[in-house]
Enzyme design. Sequence first.
Site: not given
Length: 407
Positions: A198, A201, A224, A361
């Site tokens: 993932d 970020q 993002k 989340c």
Amino acid sequence: MDIRAIRKQFPILDQEVNGHPLVYLDSSATSQKPIPVIEAVDNYYRLTNSNVHRGVHTLGSRATDLYEGAREKVRRFINARSTAEIIFNRGTTTGINMVAQSYGLQNVKADDEIVITPMEHHSNIIPWQQVAKITGATLKYIPLQEDGTVSIENVKNTITDKTKIVAITHLSNVLGTINPVKEIAKIAHENGAIIAVDGAQSAPHMKVDVQDLDCDFYTFSGHKMCAPTGIGVLYGKEELLQQMEPVEFGGEMIDFVEKYDSTWKELPWKFEGGTPIIAGAIGLGAAIDFLTDIGMDNILQHDKKLAKYAQERLNEIEGLTIYGPKDRAALVTFNLDDVHPHDVSTVLDMEGIAVRAGHHCAQVLMKWLDVSATARASMYLYNTEEDIDRLAEGLVKTKEYFGNVAY
């Protein structure tokens, strides 16, 4: 980096909120958009708007060139081998679900293991819960160290020869922890597992080289990293994507359709059913140009400097707890004693300071931290030390507002 010149590229920052100059500290939720990205999307709709791949007229050809040009920019940005490995989609959540539904359900069976960590975003927990429930596999968690990091020893103790998938965040959206993905990938592969990362970020804040990491899948979102909302990327090794079946069916992704059977286009288009997110992809390409011109190494250095300064300033405030390791990316998650995070966020908003409050989340991680919620200030390339000073001053006012003793 000339931060003041960079800030001028973000028109939204030049405003007041509740009578105060805006301090935007919620970039982990979504970043602001620079003028080149806004103009790229605007120009597409003003001058080029057309569907891609389908028409031979001039506008269709222009749109296709821009769309596929953005794919090549993504390929270079993460150093994928081929544009065949770059799948456009709606964002990280969609990408992870594609891997879970197509690769996971096809390759995981009862008695197999799926390994994740407690720091994962819900988008990297729930899809694997569902795969485990459907297949009968076991979902395992790598334990966290006291400071919210992952130790290689615990990784080795958790991943076994029964493990088929390791799914892990590159950078925690709560703790700011940067995980040793390259080392974890090596351990996963030694045990016959694949690793899905993932990158929601990490992609906005640091240089990503998927070949060097040797990850099998890598997902991230455009919004993002200065691009529009609604556009994301799934990277997958070509040999794995070739074996996988599409999860959406319809136009654009087909080769031939007969009455009772159909065949799919080659990669990457077999995973892009329907009219794609054309303007979003073009905006993502413009965002990649913008970030590349600044330099991802420069952005990470700036982010870490801000994160260090934020920890120093916030640690001066009595009764404030910061969660996560000292060495972190550009976010600080914290709580003030006896003040709910939503109240903290509300008072800060009165001062023109935008932070996030809630469980982010990440309810599994909140339980590990033994809290119900936290406040989070997340920085990006347009933030300054003055923004952190405003945050610290706002938190002192918050304490005073709720009757606490200021430091």
